[in-house]
Design an enzyme around this catalytic site. Structure first.
Site, mmCIF file in Angstrom:
data_model
loop_
_atom_site.group_PDB
_atom_site.id
_atom_site.type_symbol
_atom_site.label_atom_id
_atom_site.label_comp_id
_atom_site.label_asym_id
_atom_site.label_seq_id
_atom_site.Cartn_x
_atom_site.Cartn_y
_atom_site.Cartn_z
ATOM 1 N N HIS A 198 2.586 -2.731 7.226
ATOM 2 C CA HIS A 198 1.533 -1.916 6.871
ATOM 3 C C HIS A 198 1.442 -0.366 7.606
ATOM 4 O O HIS A 198 2.221 -0.546 8.701
ATOM 5 C CB HIS A 198 0.434 -2.427 6.738
ATOM 6 C CG HIS A 198 0.195 -3.475 5.366
ATOM 7 N ND1 HIS A 198 -0.874 -3.257 4.465
ATOM 8 C CD2 HIS A 198 0.941 -4.594 5.194
ATOM 9 C CE1 HIS A 198 -0.858 -4.136 3.651
ATOM 10 N NE2 HIS A 198 0.291 -5.063 4.168
ATOM 11 N N GLU A 222 0.901 -3.841 11.237
ATOM 12 C CA GLU A 222 0.261 -2.611 11.416
ATOM 13 C C GLU A 222 0.854 -1.617 12.442
ATOM 14 O O GLU A 222 0.906 -1.606 13.380
ATOM 15 C CB GLU A 222 -1.371 -2.810 11.690
ATOM 16 C CG GLU A 222 -2.063 -3.619 10.829
ATOM 17 C CD GLU A 222 -2.344 -3.029 9.340
ATOM 18 O OE1 GLU A 222 -2.093 -2.127 9.188
ATOM 19 O OE2 GLU A 222 -2.935 -3.740 8.481
ATOM 20 N N HIS A 240 1.092 -1.201 0.058
ATOM 21 C CA HIS A 240 0.016 -0.112 -0.061
ATOM 22 C C HIS A 240 0.799 1.265 -0.183
ATOM 23 O O HIS A 240 1.666 1.618 1.170
ATOM 24 C CB HIS A 240 -0.858 -0.058 1.101
ATOM 25 C CG HIS A 240 -1.909 -1.146 1.056
ATOM 26 N ND1 HIS A 240 -2.727 -1.462 2.420
ATOM 27 C CD2 HIS A 240 -2.511 -1.803 0.018
ATOM 28 C CE1 HIS A 240 -3.582 -2.703 1.999
ATOM 29 N NE2 HIS A 240 -3.495 -2.680 0.522
#
Length: 752
Positions: A510, A582, A414
């Site tokens: 991420h 994350e 991403h």
């Protein structure tokens, strides 16, 4: 007719002559200068080994073949794709391949040499290849660079006062457009071609022209690497409405922003409002601040990115055009200097050029380049290089090399989640260092590192997608190599790696926009032999970084919508420890860092803690591992107990409670734990209440509780048995015998 003449000419075979010239031109083969071997030896080699290679190295052009052969073209070459170990060939110094390495005794036990020009893709001898942009994108020629800097004092989260202003969005009708991109490819168009520097021709001046020194209009710009700003509208003297550009070739994913402003005025309060954000929840509602970078501060005081902003408010856009709802982010700020050049960003930028410069320093380091091998995994849609690093110390024996387990790490699938790049940089800084722990890790592991999986998205300033207009972290099951090359080659590389050795851990880095702290998403292991083992690494990591990593925020549920993610696909491929890490865009709610923003140093330190936790996980003394397993079982027992308490039960969990399906206990991996609000429960019919009650009764029985609920509703007792379908067929669920009717209720509960 003239046998003597035919003997003298002896013309070579046309095919062999062609192949000889072809290979000579491309430099695949290289003979030694000097006389040829005698004809008897030459004939013997051809007779016993007709498919032999002269050489496999990339030699210099003037050292390809003897001068006599260049003139006469009489030396036949036979092509082969395999090297056969012929004793006569290997014993001849003139025919020995330079691609083979021998031990000191020169025995016939060669090994292949590392490919020549190993770091030719990154070399100080020539400039780096610039990023390739879609040909629709205009790109300014200025080189944007920011210094790394860690603030000496903690940067605290903003504390809302409740009096923050909610500006009304007025748009172009009442305001003045001071910056707007001409044409941006959106949904309906698609990527066709790319070039270094983007669009051909003269770069237009998009910012307004100042009318004189007294003109205080801000000058906006975002046509640089990772930049994202579509439009700026001046709605008051010091107030601007900003529209972000969607991910290219889509009409959504507006979250990441990064742009430049010039012509600032000191000690004047400016207000900026981004008007087209798409997520209904954001960390800006709980104190996250935007980032500011002052060029003057960087040059004169060596100060880099810092958190700034007041009157921060995240709210729903009041304009309703019948499309998807938008959300606004507004903040005020005072610039530190007059006539300064400043940048705003959602998070610390880390561009494709930043990565190339870092890898260049590694490639040109004579020590690090010995154990860090740099390769090109593939090219992206735009033709940018996707780099693959193999990090391990050279092994003394083939057996030692084969015994090493593998660890696979990746980041930036991403593109707008630059947090992943900073964690990756911290990991690389440590694993490439001369620390004893780093050397030990390189001795026992082979690290496969993909530092930037989506370089195209990073370059153009996308938040989530590639130039295919798709989220690559939902494409790990794809067979479309041409559309998603980065993902296809990554999965293929890991498949081949698993055929060679065990892959101990896979982790994809991420960023998270709705939760604070750092945490992992994993996958529940269904093999009872390794029950809860997938949770040991996250628990160890939380103990090594207690003020940053939250184990309670970790989740191990595998949802159907996440089947195409790297985490789930690698887990189904057979990698037990398969995770998504994350890292928050905001800060910490834990320990000594509670209430403060994360800096790049905080994220880089987590890269070190990943290495430290790997050593704990593989420690021959399994005391830590055993203690963590015991702690996990106790935590799970408490979680199940809490679950039953919500059902009106207060039971001591005894017996086979471990047989309860963990997926029924886990919550969804989406959403926010700190921002979640209690949703109003919808009213249920009597049939729905009865079915739900029956389902929880089955869970209690399978967990070892033979007793019924303390208070059974009378309506359930009076219910006819026909409403509860039960068959004699038995199924297996988590090691327990389960009637067909129970399966129905399990399915119903998950669905509703």
């Amino acid at each position: 007719m003239f046998p003597a003449l035919e003997t003298q000419l002896k013309l070579p075979d046309p095919y062999e002559d062609f192949m000889y010239r072809h290979l000579q031109y491309y430099g695949y083969f290289k003979a030694q200068r000097g006389s040829l071997p005698n004809s008897a030896t030459h004939q013997h080699i051809q007779k016993n080994n007709p498919r032999y290679l002269l050489n496999g190295s990339l030699g210099e052009k003037d050292d390809l073949i003897p001068d006599t052969l260049q003139k006469e073209n009489l030396f036949p070459v036979s092509l082969s794709f395999s090297v056969r170990q012929d004793s006569h060939m290997l014993s001849s110094p003139r025919l020995r391949s330079r691609q083979l390495l021998y031990d000191e005794l020169d025995e016939v036990n060669p090994r292949l040499r590392e490919p020549r020009e190993l770091f030719s893709i990154l070399s100080t001898k020539r400039p780096l290849q610039g990023p390739r942009w879609p040909t629709e994108c205009e790109v300014i020629k200025e080189n944007i660079h920011h210094i790394e800097w860690a603030p000496p004092q903690p940067e605290y989260l903003y504390q809302p006062t409740g009096n923050e202003k909610l500006p009304e969005i007025v748009g172009e009708k009442k305001g003045t457009v001071v910056y707007q991109l001409d044409s941006v490819p959106t949904e309906g168009s698609y990527f066709t071609s790319s070039r270094v520097g983007g669009k051909r021709g003269i770069i237009k001046q998009l910012a307004v022209t100042l009318q004189g020194p007294e003109d205080n209009t801000l000058l906006f710009e975002s046509r640089f690497e990772s930049g994202n700003l579509q439009k700026a509208v001046r709605v008051d003297t010091y107030e601007y409405e900003l529209t972000l550009r969607t991910d290219l070739y889509t009409n959504k994913h507006t979250q990441w922003f990064y742009f430049r402003v010039q012509n600032t005025r000191k000690d004047t309060t400016y207000r900026f409002t981004i008007v087209n954000l798409l997520k209904p929840k954001s960390l800006y509602t709980v104190g996250m601040k935007p980032l500011l970078y002052s060029q003057f501060d960087a040059v004169t005081r060596n100060i880099g990115w810092r958190r700034e902003g007041n009157e921060i408010k995240y709210y729903k856009n009041n304009t309703d055009d019948g499309q998807q709802p938008f959300y606004c982010l507004t903040w005020t700020i005072q610039f530190p200097y007059d006539q300064d050049t400043c940048f705003f960003a959602h998070f610390y930028p880390y561009t494709y050029t930043d990565l190339q410069c870092y890898l260049l320093s590694v490639a040109n380091n004579p020590i690090q380049s010995q154990f860090c091998k740099l390769r090109t995994l593939c090219r992206s849609l735009a033709g940018n290089t996707v780099y693959l690093l193999t990090i391990t110390n050279p092994s003394q024996t083939p057996q030692e090399a084969a015994a090493k387990k593998a660890v696979v790490l990746s980041a930036r699938v991403h593109p707008g989640e630059s947090n992943g790049s900073w964690v990756m940089k911290g990991f690389l800084d440590f694993i490439l260092s001369n620390s004893p722990d780093a050397q030990l890790l390189r001795d026992i592991f082979v690290f496969k590192v993909l530092p930037m999986l989506n370089p195209d998205g990073v370059i153009v300033g996308n938040y989530r997608c590639s130039l295919a207009g798709r989220d690559l972290n939902r494409r790990y099951k794809t067979i479309l190599k041409e559309s998603f090359p980065c993902i296809w080659y990554t999965r293929n590389m890991i498949k081949r790696l698993r055929e060679e050795r065990e892959v101990l851990l896979y982790c994809d880095f991420h960023g998270h926009s709705r939760k604070n702290n750092i945490f992992l998403y994993g996958c529940n292991n269904k093999n009872h032999k390794y029950w809860l083992h997938e949770r040991v690494f996250p628990l160890m990591l939380s103990k090594n970084a207690p003020d940053k990593f939250s184990f309670h925020s970790c989740n191990f549920k595998v949802q159907k919508c996440k089947e195409g993610t790297g985490r789930v696909v690698m887990w189904r491929m057979g990698i037990l420890n398969s995770y998504t890490m994350e890292s928050t865009f905001g800060g910490s709610t834990l320990g000594s860092k509670k209430g403060t923003h994360f800096t790049t140093e905080d994220l880089k330190s987590l890269g070190y803690h990943v290495c430290d936790t790997l050593l704990d996980l593989c420690d021959p003394d399994q005391t830590k591992f055993t203690q963590c397993l015991a702690e996990l079982k106790e935590l799970l027992r408490q979680k199940i107990h809490k679950k039953f308490n919500k059902l009106g039960q207060d039971k001591d969990l005894e017996g086979s409670w471990s047989g309860i399906s963990l997926s029924d206990i886990e919550s969804s991996t989406s959403g926010s734990d700190i921002l979640s609000q209690k949703k109003k429960k919808s009213l249920q019919t009597r049939k729905q209440r009865n079915e739900q009650f029956s389902f929880h009764s089955i869970l209690l029985e399978r967990a070892g509780f033979a007793s019924h609920l303390q208070k059974q509703p009378t309506f359930f007792k009076n219910q006819k048995s026909s409403s509860l379908p039960v068959k004699n067929e038995n199924l297996r669920l988590n090691g327990h015998s389960l009637p067909q009717g129970d399966k129905y209720y399990m399915h119903w509960a998950r669905k509703h």
